[in-house]
Scaffold this motif. Structure first.
Motif, PDB file in Angstrom:
ATOM      1  N   LYS A  52      16.224 -67.451  14.844  1.00 55.17           N
ATOM      2  CA  LYS A  52      15.862 -66.033  14.839  1.00 55.17           C
ATOM      3  C   LYS A  52      14.657 -65.782  13.929  1.00 55.17           C
ATOM      4  O   LYS A  52      14.496 -66.434  12.890  1.00 55.17           O
ATOM      5  N   LYS A  53      13.831 -64.819  14.304  1.00 60.61           N
ATOM      6  CA  LYS A  53      12.823 -64.316  13.383  1.00 60.61           C
ATOM      7  C   LYS A  53      13.529 -63.555  12.264  1.00 60.61           C
ATOM      8  O   LYS A  53      14.643 -63.052  12.441  1.00 60.61           O
ATOM      9  N   LEU A  54      12.857 -63.455  11.107  1.00 61.64           N
ATOM     10  CA  LEU A  54      13.520 -62.903   9.927  1.00 61.64           C
ATOM     11  C   LEU A  54      12.777 -61.715   9.337  1.00 61.64           C
ATOM     12  O   LEU A  54      11.560 -61.606   9.419  1.00 61.64           O
ATOM     13  N   GLY A  55      13.560 -60.836   8.724  1.00 67.70           N
ATOM     14  CA  GLY A  55      13.037 -59.758   7.914  1.00 67.70           C
ATOM     15  C   GLY A  55      13.929 -59.605   6.698  1.00 67.70           C
ATOM     16  O   GLY A  55      15.119 -59.949   6.737  1.00 67.70           O
ATOM     17  N   TYR A  56      13.365 -59.107   5.606  1.00 64.07           N
ATOM     18  CA  TYR A  56      14.098 -58.942   4.354  1.00 64.07           C
ATOM     19  C   TYR A  56      13.862 -57.516   3.866  1.00 64.07           C
ATOM     20  O   TYR A  56      12.713 -57.081   3.775  1.00 64.07           O
ATOM     21  N   TYR A  57      14.966 -56.799   3.563  1.00 67.27           N
ATOM     22  CA  TYR A  57      14.745 -55.411   3.168  1.00 67.27           C
ATOM     23  C   TYR A  57      15.323 -55.070   1.809  1.00 67.27           C
ATOM     24  O   TYR A  57      16.330 -55.640   1.371  1.00 67.27           O
ATOM     25  N   HIS A  58      14.638 -54.129   1.176  1.00 65.23           N
ATOM     26  CA  HIS A  58      15.075 -53.550  -0.095  1.00 65.23           C
ATOM     27  C   HIS A  58      15.493 -52.113   0.171  1.00 65.23           C
ATOM     28  O   HIS A  58      14.721 -51.336   0.747  1.00 65.23           O
ATOM     29  N   TYR A  59      16.684 -51.735  -0.274  1.00 63.37           N
ATOM     30  CA  TYR A  59      17.158 -50.363  -0.137  1.00 63.37           C
ATOM     31  C   TYR A  59      16.745 -49.589  -1.384  1.00 63.37           C
ATOM     32  O   TYR A  59      17.148 -49.927  -2.503  1.00 63.37           O
ATOM     33  N   ALA A  60      15.933 -48.562  -1.182  1.00 65.96           N
ATOM     34  CA  ALA A  60      15.404 -47.800  -2.313  1.00 65.96           C
ATOM     35  C   ALA A  60      16.514 -47.081  -3.068  1.00 65.96           C
ATOM     36  O   ALA A  60      17.320 -46.371  -2.474  1.00 65.96           O
ATOM     37  N   GLY A  61      16.512 -47.266  -4.393  1.00 68.82           N
ATOM     38  CA  GLY A  61      17.478 -46.576  -5.237  1.00 68.82           C
ATOM     39  C   GLY A  61      16.911 -45.340  -5.899  1.00 68.82           C
ATOM     40  O   GLY A  61      17.648 -44.556  -6.501  1.00 68.82           O
ATOM     41  N   GLY A  63      14.718 -45.288  -8.436  1.00 64.83           N
ATOM     42  CA  GLY A  63      14.271 -45.490  -9.815  1.00 64.83           C
ATOM     43  C   GLY A  63      12.769 -45.719  -9.862  1.00 64.83           C
ATOM     44  O   GLY A  63      12.036 -45.293  -8.957  1.00 64.83           O
ATOM     45  N   ASP A  64      12.296 -46.398 -10.880  1.00 63.01           N
ATOM     46  CA  ASP A  64      10.874 -46.717 -10.985  1.00 63.01           C
ATOM     47  C   ASP A  64      10.466 -47.574  -9.784  1.00 63.01           C
ATOM     48  O   ASP A  64      10.989 -48.685  -9.600  1.00 63.01           O
ATOM     49  N   PRO A  65       9.547 -47.097  -8.927  1.00 59.74           N
ATOM     50  CA  PRO A  65       9.210 -47.852  -7.715  1.00 59.74           C
ATOM     51  C   PRO A  65       8.573 -49.204  -7.999  1.00 59.74           C
ATOM     52  O   PRO A  65       8.772 -50.159  -7.232  1.00 59.74           O
ATOM     53  N   VAL A  66       7.823 -49.311  -9.082  1.00 56.19           N
ATOM     54  CA  VAL A  66       7.213 -50.591  -9.427  1.00 56.19           C
ATOM     55  C   VAL A  66       8.292 -51.579  -9.864  1.00 56.19           C
ATOM     56  O   VAL A  66       8.291 -52.749  -9.463  1.00 56.19           O
ATOM     57  N   ALA A  67       9.235 -51.102 -10.665  1.00 60.18           N
ATOM     58  CA  ALA A  67      10.329 -51.968 -11.115  1.00 60.18           C
ATOM     59  C   ALA A  67      11.178 -52.424  -9.929  1.00 60.18           C
ATOM     60  O   ALA A  67      11.614 -53.585  -9.868  1.00 60.18           O
ATOM     61  N   GLU A  68      11.413 -51.523  -8.979  1.00 58.42           N
ATOM     62  CA  GLU A  68      12.213 -51.904  -7.810  1.00 58.42           C
ATOM     63  C   GLU A  68      11.449 -52.899  -6.932  1.00 58.42           C
ATOM     64  O   GLU A  68      12.040 -53.835  -6.382  1.00 58.42           O
ATOM     65  N   ALA A  69      10.148 -52.722  -6.811  1.00 60.49           N
ATOM     66  CA  ALA A  69       9.348 -53.678  -6.042  1.00 60.49           C
ATOM     67  C   ALA A  69       9.385 -55.060  -6.697  1.00 60.49           C
ATOM     68  O   ALA A  69       9.534 -56.084  -6.017  1.00 60.49           O
ATOM     69  N   ASP A  70       9.270 -55.086  -8.011  1.00 59.61           N
ATOM     70  CA  ASP A  70       9.333 -56.362  -8.725  1.00 59.61           C
ATOM     71  C   ASP A  70      10.704 -57.019  -8.551  1.00 59.61           C
ATOM     72  O   ASP A  70      10.801 -58.246  -8.361  1.00 59.61           O
ATOM     73  N   TYR A  92      20.810 -41.611   1.099  1.00 59.69           N
ATOM     74  CA  TYR A  92      22.055 -41.992   0.440  1.00 59.69           C
ATOM     75  C   TYR A  92      21.773 -42.888  -0.768  1.00 59.69           C
ATOM     76  O   TYR A  92      21.048 -43.869  -0.659  1.00 59.69           O
ATOM     77  N   GLN A  93      22.329 -42.546  -1.923  1.00 57.32           N
ATOM     78  CA  GLN A  93      22.173 -43.302  -3.172  1.00 57.32           C
ATOM     79  C   GLN A  93      20.698 -43.500  -3.541  1.00 57.32           C
ATOM     80  O   GLN A  93      20.330 -44.512  -4.121  1.00 57.32           O
ATOM     81  N   ASN A  94      19.868 -42.533  -3.203  1.00 56.44           N
ATOM     82  CA  ASN A  94      18.430 -42.604  -3.478  1.00 56.44           C
ATOM     83  C   ASN A  94      18.016 -41.308  -4.169  1.00 56.44           C
ATOM     84  O   ASN A  94      17.805 -40.285  -3.509  1.00 56.44           O
ATOM     85  N   SER A  95      17.888 -41.350  -5.474  1.00 55.91           N
ATOM     86  CA  SER A  95      17.613 -40.141  -6.252  1.00 55.91           C
ATOM     87  C   SER A  95      16.209 -39.598  -6.043  1.00 55.91           C
ATOM     88  O   SER A  95      15.916 -38.454  -6.399  1.00 55.91           O
ATOM     89  N   ALA A  96      15.318 -40.397  -5.474  1.00 55.22           N
ATOM     90  CA  ALA A  96      13.927 -39.961  -5.268  1.00 55.22           C
ATOM     91  C   ALA A  96      13.668 -39.465  -3.852  1.00 55.22           C
ATOM     92  O   ALA A  96      12.540 -39.080  -3.535  1.00 55.22           O
ATOM     93  N   PHE A  97      14.695 -39.477  -3.010  1.00 56.31           N
ATOM     94  CA  PHE A  97      14.480 -39.088  -1.618  1.00 56.31           C
ATOM     95  C   PHE A  97      13.946 -37.662  -1.552  1.00 56.31           C
ATOM     96  O   PHE A  97      14.437 -36.758  -2.227  1.00 56.31           O
ATOM     97  N   GLY A  98      12.929 -37.470  -0.725  1.00 56.24           N
ATOM     98  CA  GLY A  98      12.273 -36.166  -0.625  1.00 56.24           C
ATOM     99  C   GLY A  98      10.891 -36.169  -1.237  1.00 56.24           C
ATOM    100  O   GLY A  98      10.071 -35.298  -0.945  1.00 56.24           O
TER     101      GLY A  98
END
Length: 305
Positions: A52-61, A63-70, A92-98
Motif C-alpha cells: 500500500k501507499k502510505l501517509g502519516y498524519y498529525h492530529y492538531a491539539g 498548542g504551539d504549532p511549531v512545537a507540534e510540528a517538531d 475535537y480536542q483542538n483548542s485552536a480550532f477556528g
C-alpha cells in the motif's frame, strides 16, 4: 486516474488496512505534543507489507504549532520521504480550532525541516480556516453524504475546494470505516511525499452527473449552542443501553435509558463534543437526542439504516 484509501489509529482493526479496495493507508502518528500512536510502527509496516501507499498524519491539539510540528517530525523521522505528510485539522480536542494562522505555521515548520508540504485534512465547512495554505498544500476535504454510507462507491454530490484550485482527496464516508477517493495516480501520490513540491495538480476530477440521482445531505444548520446539524432520515438500532435526553449534551436532562436492541427513528445528526448525536422527532414539535458513536474512536453504539 484515481486512488482509494483508508485511515487508521490505535483502535483500528487490521482488516481496515487489509481491505483490498484501499490502495493507500494513512496512519495516525501523533497528536498534540504528548501522544504517539502505540501501534503506529506496526500499522505502517503491515501496510508496507501489502504494497500500500502510505501517509502519516498529525492530529492538531491546538498548542504551539511549531512545537507540534517538531513533535510530529521527530516521531516519524525514519519515514519522512516515504509517504504523504498530513495535518488533521478538526474541532475535537483542538483548542485552536477556528483560527486561521495555526495550520499555516504548522505546515511552514514541517516544510522548513523536511522540504515537504503537508496535505491538509479539513471539513468542507472549515476550508476558510486554511485558505492561506492554498498555494502550497494539497487539501483533503471531509464531506459525508450520510453517516451510514458504508460503500466504496462515492456518492454523487458536489464538494467545494474553497480557496484551493482543486481537491486532492475527498472523505465521503465515516460510517463503518473512513473511505477516501484521491484524484491522483501512484506517481502523483509519491510526489506529495518528496521535498520541494508545492501542491502537485491531481488528475481531472469527475463532474457531478446530473442524470443520476444526487445524494444530498440536504439542510445543514447551526443550533443556538453552536453545534452543526445535518438533516437525514434514518433508523438507528442500539447494541447497548443508551440514555435518551432532552438535549444533545451529556449534561442534558435524561428522558429514559433505552435498552440494547432499541430502534430509534431520527431526522438529523451532529458530530460535537466527542460524540455523534441523532435527533428523534417527538410529539408537539419536541425532540429527543442520543449519542450513537464515539467521534474519537469511531466506535458505533449500534447500526444504521
Amino acid at each position: 486516474m484515481t486512488m482509494y484509501s483508508v485511515d487508521v489509529y490505535s483502535g483500528s482493526s487490521d482488516s481496515i488496512i487489509q481491505d483490498s479496495h484501499a490502495q493507500a493507508v494513512i496512519v495516525k502518528a501523533t497528536q498534540g505534543t504528548g501522544y504517539v500512536n502505540p501501534k503506529y510502527n506496526y500499522q505502517v509496516e503491515l501496510a508496507k507489507s501489502l504494497g500500500k501507499k502510505l501517509g502519516y498524519y498529525h492530529y492538531a491539539g491546538g498548542g504551539d504549532p511549531v512545537a507540534e510540528a517538531d513533535y510530529f517530525i521527530n516521531n516519524i523521522s525514519g519515514y519522512v520521504g516515504t509517504g504523504m505528510l498530513i495535518i488533521d485539522w478538526e474541532g475535537y480536542q483542538n483548542s485552536a480550532f477556528g483560527t486561521t494562522t495555526w495550520v499555516r505555521q504548522f505546515v511552514d515548520r514541517v516544510h522548513d525541516r523536511t522540504g515537504v508540504w503537508c496535505v491538509i485534512y479539513v471539513s468542507e465547512s472549515a476550508l476558510a480556516q486554511v485558505a492561506n495554505c492554498a498555494n502550497d498544500c494539497g487539501v483533503w476535504v471531509a464531506k459525508y453524504a450520510s453517516m451510514n454510507w458504508n460503500s466504496w462507491t462515492e456518492p454523487n454530490m458536489a464538494v467545494s475546494s474553497g480557496a484551493f484550485k482543486f481537491i486532492t482527496g475527498w472523505q465521503y464516508t465515516g460510517g463503518d470505516m473512513d473511505r477516501y477517493i484521491w484524484y491522483l495516480d501512484e506517481a502523483a501520490w509519491d510526489r506529495f511525499a518528496k521535498a520541494n513540491v508545492s501542491n502537485p495538480a491531481p488528475e481531472p476530477q469527475p463532474k457531478v452527473d446530473q442524470a443520476k440521482p444526487v445524494v444530498n445531505p440536504q439542510t445543514t444548520w447551526t443550533d443556538t449552542l453552536g453545534d452543526t446539524w445535518h438533516s437525514e432520515d434514518g433508523t438507528f438500532t442500539s447494541n447497548q443501553a443508551i440514555n435518551l435526553r432532552w438535549g444533545a449534551k451529556i449534561s442534558s436532562a435524561k428522558i429514559t435509558t433505552l435498552p440494547a436492541g432499541s430502534v430509534v427513528k431520527y431526522d438529523a445528526w451532529s458530530n460535537h463534543d466527542g460524540y455523534v448525536w441523532i435527533r428523534q422527532p417527538r410529539g408537539n414539535g419536541q425532540f429527543a437526542y442520543m449519542v450513537v458513536r464515539d467521534a474519537r474512536t469511531k466506535e458505533a453504539f449500534g447500526s444504521f439504516k
